[in-house]
Design a protein around this motif. Structure first.
Motif, PDB file in Angstrom:
ATOM      1  N   LEU A  84      -3.465 -22.617   3.048  1.00 16.21           N
ATOM      2  CA  LEU A  84      -3.004 -23.461   4.002  1.00 16.21           C
ATOM      3  C   LEU A  84      -2.170 -22.633   4.985  1.00 16.21           C
ATOM      4  O   LEU A  84      -2.219 -22.922   6.308  1.00 16.21           O
ATOM      5  N   SER A  88      -2.889 -21.939   8.918  1.00 20.24           N
ATOM      6  CA  SER A  88      -2.148 -22.585   9.681  1.00 20.24           C
ATOM      7  C   SER A  88      -1.263 -21.534  10.718  1.00 20.24           C
ATOM      8  O   SER A  88      -1.172 -21.440  12.061  1.00 20.24           O
ATOM      9  N   SER A 106       6.980 -19.625   5.834  1.00 19.08           N
ATOM     10  CA  SER A 106       5.528 -19.283   5.210  1.00 19.08           C
ATOM     11  C   SER A 106       5.547 -18.299   3.864  1.00 19.08           C
ATOM     12  O   SER A 106       4.981 -18.680   3.091  1.00 19.08           O
ATOM     13  N   GLY A 155      -4.164 -20.024  13.211  1.00 15.92           N
ATOM     14  CA  GLY A 155      -3.626 -20.717  14.149  1.00 15.92           C
ATOM     15  C   GLY A 155      -3.110 -19.629  15.117  1.00 15.92           C
ATOM     16  O   GLY A 155      -3.336 -19.936  16.471  1.00 15.92           O
TER      17      GLY A 155
END
Length: 339
Positions: A208, A212, A162, A216
């Motif tokens: 994003l 995520s 990431s 998340g």
């Protein structure tokens, strides 16, 4: 002022080779006061987190999933703080706070990697607490050491990938000047605000990743604590329910500190140049890694007992060594007299 380099890109353009960090303050007197303060905080962060890792490592009683995750949290906090603090401390003593393009990218990458990994690890620890309280009889079968280490590997891998996507996209855009970052470290919002090209792709990737990984992980934590609360309410004994909640208290405090300050920093991107943003960033980046081992140590009976045993063992070792040195000294002295 920062230097620059020329490159060919759609004609003759000047691209930035150095950035200038404005730091926490432009007042030299205040910087000299802040230097020993933040040096002390950084040293305490290293000592307390490293001490917790060693304590867990040398005590077989602490070789359980909860403490495996806790030692990983301490390691992340060391790396997290070290990605920012040394550079910030050196900048307190310098007039020109310049940082190279590559050094800025490296700092951002490590900082984002550790931050995103901590999000995932806190979610993993929340799941661990849910299994411990919701399914205590199956806990040892579900959270076996091998599975715990695999989960930790996924945590680091998710943070790494990431962060890599964010860093590459952030530094793939074109920087032609100005090169002044209104912050004390290379963070994504103030860096991409200097872009001369359209940063839409970078912003989309960051968005994003935030949804995520960041949100998340928070969703997993909230769901885990929802199930934990439901499991605690089913416990008829008040003493048992209080004990179950107490096992989650330290983790809940860490989550509140980390996400509370993190959301305060990144939920208001329009205020990235404000003093309030810098102050919140200091708490989020500098103070939280220092406080985490204290939160777990002060409220945890097993860690307190392990620390007492370690202190007692060290005291016995030092006393024995002292007596051996005394015996050897008098033995040599007696032999020299006889000879």
């Amino acid at each position: 002022m920062a230097s620059s380099r020329s490159t060919e890109r759609d004609g003759n353009h000047t691209s930035v080779a150095m950035f200038v960090l404005l730091g926490l303050s432009d007042k030299k007197e205040l910087q000299l006061i802040l230097f020993p303060v933040f040096l002390g905080i950084y040293l305490m962060t290293l000592i307390w987190n490293l001490g917790l890792i060693i304590l867990i490592r040398i005590n077989s009683n602490l070789h359980t999933p909860m403490y495996i995750f806790l030692s990983s949290l301490s390691f992340i906090d060391i790396c997290y703080s070290s990605s920012i603090s040394p550079r910030m401390l050196s900048d307190f003593l310098r007039d020109e706070k310049t940082i190279s393009f590559m050094a800025c990218a490296t700092q951002l990458f490590v900082f984002a990697w550790m931050g995103l990994a901590e999000c995932c690890l806190l979610a993993t620890m929340a799941y661990d607490r849910y299994v411990a309280i919701g399914s205590p009889l199956q806990y040892s079968a579900i959270m076996v050491p091998g599975r715990c280490w695999k989960m930790i590997a996924v945590v680091y891998g998710t943070g790494f990938l990431s962060s890599l996507f964010e860093t590459v996209s952030c530094f793939h855009v074109y920087y032609c000047g100005p090169n002044i970052i209104e912050h004390f470290f290379c963070d994504i919002p103030p860096v991409i605000s200097l872009s001369c090209s359209n940063p839409f792709m970078c912003q989309m990737i960051v968005f994003l990743v935030a949804i995520s990984v960041g949100w998340g992980s928070l969703l997993v934590i909230l769901l885990s604590y929802g199930f934990i609360a439901a499991s605690i309410l089913k416990i008829s004994s008040f003493k048992r329910s209080a004990k179950a909640f107490n096992t989650c208290a330290s983790h809940l405090a860490t989550v509140t500190l980390f996400y509370g300050t993190g959301l305060s920093v990144y939920m208001h991107p329009g205020s990235i140049h404000s003093t309030k943003h810098k102050v919140l960033s200091v708490f989020y980046l500098i103070f939280v890694p220092m406080l985490n081992p204290l939160i777990y140590s002060l409220r945890n009976k097993e860690i307190k007992e392990a620390l007492k045993r370690a202190t007692k063992t060290l005291h016995i070792y030092l006393s024995t060594k002292k007596h051996l040195y005394s015996f050897y000294y008098y033995y040599k002295k007696d032999r020299s007299k006889n000879s």
